[in-house]
Design a protein around this motif. Sequence first.
Motif, mmCIF file in Angstrom:
data_model
loop_
_atom_site.group_PDB
_atom_site.id
_atom_site.type_symbol
_atom_site.label_atom_id
_atom_site.label_comp_id
_atom_site.label_asym_id
_atom_site.label_seq_id
_atom_site.Cartn_x
_atom_site.Cartn_y
_atom_site.Cartn_z
ATOM 1 N N ILE B 216 0.822 -1.214 0.000
ATOM 2 C CA ILE B 216 0.000 0.000 0.000
ATOM 3 C C ILE B 216 0.857 1.267 0.000
ATOM 4 O O ILE B 216 0.683 2.156 -0.821
ATOM 5 N N ILE B 219 2.491 2.005 -3.295
ATOM 6 C CA ILE B 219 1.604 2.549 -4.330
ATOM 7 C C ILE B 219 1.391 4.041 -4.119
ATOM 8 O O ILE B 219 1.451 4.822 -5.060
ATOM 9 N N VAL B 220 1.182 4.443 -2.857
ATOM 10 C CA VAL B 220 1.024 5.875 -2.591
ATOM 11 C C VAL B 220 2.255 6.626 -3.079
ATOM 12 O O VAL B 220 2.156 7.659 -3.740
ATOM 13 N N LEU B 390 -4.224 1.419 -14.427
ATOM 14 C CA LEU B 390 -5.129 0.265 -14.414
ATOM 15 C C LEU B 390 -4.605 -0.809 -13.470
ATOM 16 O O LEU B 390 -5.355 -1.627 -12.946
ATOM 17 N N TYR B 392 -2.640 -0.451 -10.518
ATOM 18 C CA TYR B 392 -2.601 -0.328 -9.064
ATOM 19 C C TYR B 392 -3.962 -0.531 -8.383
ATOM 20 O O TYR B 392 -3.992 -1.077 -7.289
ATOM 21 N N PRO B 393 -5.103 -0.126 -9.008
ATOM 22 C CA PRO B 393 -6.368 -0.448 -8.321
ATOM 23 C C PRO B 393 -6.543 -1.964 -8.146
ATOM 24 O O PRO B 393 -7.065 -2.421 -7.124
ATOM 25 N N ALA B 394 -6.063 -2.722 -9.141
ATOM 26 C CA ALA B 394 -6.159 -4.180 -9.029
ATOM 27 C C ALA B 394 -5.304 -4.677 -7.871
ATOM 28 O O ALA B 394 -5.726 -5.550 -7.096
ATOM 29 N N ILE B 396 -4.474 -3.006 -5.184
ATOM 30 C CA ILE B 396 -5.144 -2.618 -3.938
ATOM 31 C C ILE B 396 -6.276 -3.604 -3.613
ATOM 32 O O ILE B 396 -6.402 -4.082 -2.486
ATOM 33 N N LEU B 397 -7.065 -3.942 -4.641
ATOM 34 C CA LEU B 397 -8.187 -4.852 -4.404
ATOM 35 C C LEU B 397 -7.692 -6.225 -3.944
ATOM 36 O O LEU B 397 -8.224 -6.803 -2.990
ATOM 37 N N PHE B 398 -6.644 -6.743 -4.604
ATOM 38 C CA PHE B 398 -6.137 -8.056 -4.209
ATOM 39 C C PHE B 398 -5.564 -8.017 -2.796
ATOM 40 O O PHE B 398 -5.693 -8.977 -2.043
ATOM 41 N N CYS B 400 -6.683 -6.106 -0.368
ATOM 42 C CA CYS B 400 -7.835 -6.099 0.541
ATOM 43 C C CYS B 400 -8.402 -7.507 0.695
ATOM 44 O O CYS B 400 -8.616 -7.988 1.814
ATOM 45 N N ILE B 401 -8.656 -8.164 -0.442
ATOM 46 C CA ILE B 401 -9.283 -9.485 -0.390
ATOM 47 C C ILE B 401 -8.348 -10.472 0.307
ATOM 48 O O ILE B 401 -8.760 -11.249 1.160
ATOM 49 N N GLY B 402 -7.059 -10.403 -0.047
ATOM 50 C CA GLY B 402 -6.088 -11.317 0.547
ATOM 51 C C GLY B 402 -6.024 -11.186 2.055
ATOM 52 O O GLY B 402 -6.086 -12.173 2.787
ATOM 53 N N ALA B 417 -4.604 -0.921 6.331
ATOM 54 C CA ALA B 417 -4.698 0.487 5.926
ATOM 55 C C ALA B 417 -3.871 1.355 6.872
ATOM 56 O O ALA B 417 -3.135 2.245 6.446
ATOM 57 N N GLY B 420 -0.361 0.998 6.095
ATOM 58 C CA GLY B 420 -0.077 1.690 4.844
ATOM 59 C C GLY B 420 0.232 3.151 5.126
ATOM 60 O O GLY B 420 1.220 3.710 4.631
#
Lengths: 158, 503
Positions: B216, B219-220, B390, B392-394, B396-398, B400-402, B417, B420
Amino acid sequence: MDKRIRSTQDFWTGGVFAAFGMITAVLSAGYPLGSASRMGPGYFPMLLGIILALIGIAILVRSLTSEEGGHVSRLHMWPLLRLLLSIVAFGLLLNPLGLIVAAFVAVLIAAWAGPEFRPGEAIVTALVLALGSWIVFVVALKQTMPLWPVQLASFLGL
Amino acid sequence: MDLFSNLALGLATAVSLQNIAYCFLGVLLGTVVGVLPGIGPVATISMLLPVTYGIEPTGALIMLAGIYYGAQYGGSTTSILVNLPGEASTVVTCIDGYQMARQGRAGPALAIAAVGSFVAGTFATVLCALMAAPLARVASQFGPAEYFSLMVLGLIGAVVLANRSVVRAVGMVIVGLILGLVGTDVNTGTSRFTFGVHDLYDGIGFVAIAVGMFAISEIVGNLGQPEKREVFTSRVTGLMPTGADLKASAMPIARGTLLGSALGVLPAGGALIASFASYALEKRLAKDPSRFGKGAIEGVAGPESANNAGAQTSFIPMLTLGIPPNVVMALMVGALLLHNIQPGPQIMTKQPALFWGLITSMWIGNLMLVILNLPLVGLWVRLLSIPYRLLYPAIILFCCIGVYTLANNTTDVFIAALFGLMGYVLSKIGCEPAPMLLGFVLGPMMEEYFRRALLIERGDPSVFFTRPISAVLLFIALIMIASLLLPAIGRAREKAASEAEKL
């Protein structure tokens, strides 16, 4: 910023370490310390807290005397806050609304955090990723998590 | 000699259909993240840790290891063709590799990088197999005092060699050690620093911290910098290096392999330092050093062999002593702990299939990588056309789910979070997250050994200095710290660290 501070990076690092160390030491004092031969749960953290606080104070002092530490560069508040919001939104929405909605919203907010946000493209990405994560995590990896809004699911008898 | 029976067991484990599949998945993912700048093996392994919880530990480790050494291959592709290090440890490959590509010799550069990596990988695999058993035997003699001192040495070594500001890094290690103590104290059952939050009784989740601090916050950091990516789109023609190329590369590959293998075992060792050291060595040994920077093939062959060797031998201290020499190995320890396997010398006796299976899988993985990387290079280059907005949102989502699926608990998502945020702020004030994670992994073990050592000696702290092995280990740590005060060493270190930081 105060002119006497020669290095803002050192200043903040020192401050964070000193505060974290002191808080740890104070909290540790609340647990039984024991003795060196029979250590209680407070002994080791107390020791670490004191060492960290001392290191913090040393760096703090250095920030006033030496420029070695460098300065803090610009913080990128917007990307940071939006990205954190996206993660928090996922956490908050997952249980009441299910994976599909939570993933869609999280991706949308995350895309909004970047410097070149294109709404149309972001919506498509969010849709694709929401469905993709359902296929990867729920169908393929067989993870259990709520998929649809609780209300809707019970209404449809899913 | 039971080395062969061990290797046979390893081979049998590694070639099972399931483990071959995990190995392939690992090296494939590693290549992808290696090729893509902005996402590295650390973030990827953090992200995938939760997924590995569901599969058995041998397969999990084989896959995660594949990501690490696979990224070394993938990273060189981007370095050579785009002049952008796909991976930190391939940054020096840019210097001469890209120049070769501009001269129309991208093919030979890629081929030499792959051949060098493969040779190094093979050698490192054998070295792992040879060194592991004796080291584990030594380590099994260790008492709590020795273990404590070894951890001190490991942590000091890691921060002294790899960080610009040692005081900061030591501070971060201690922050990590403290965070590692959160949760229920195993000896007394007291819950520490939990503030009544029920989900913290078992400690802060390793995965949540790793994802937060690496994926996280990275990415920021990336979003703050405008993306610049100029793909060098000349077609790669003719992969075959000439006879002269091979001759010029043979010695650099051999030297890079040896140097990388040696540096990988040291604390803070691994791929990054190995590649820098090898480049410097080749430049010094060259008859005409001015060729470097203008497309010298030695400048590709040496570092590429070294980084792969270093990536693999850094498994040795992690597997035999339970001490992670770098942050990727800290993640591996985390993966083992998720499966309730305590890393250390007992792994070899208690989990021989895991141990030898992992080592032999590395060789198989290296073989797969040569095949994946050379003929498919065009495909990897095309990956670079995926824009980061396209990607980095993926990620972030992975993340979260992970993090959620690890315990089906949204609290972990919020903790990720929080870390992060912490990771980003700390990196802004000049504190790197890697030492903290090392401390976090070692925190509970260090406390345990510290307690036990003093319990045996009735509270006399001199035990750490009177037991010979422990004293020697602490003495080496002391020398490392003292060496910082010598100006010559200080300057050289500063240069290496600041170059590593420019990435």
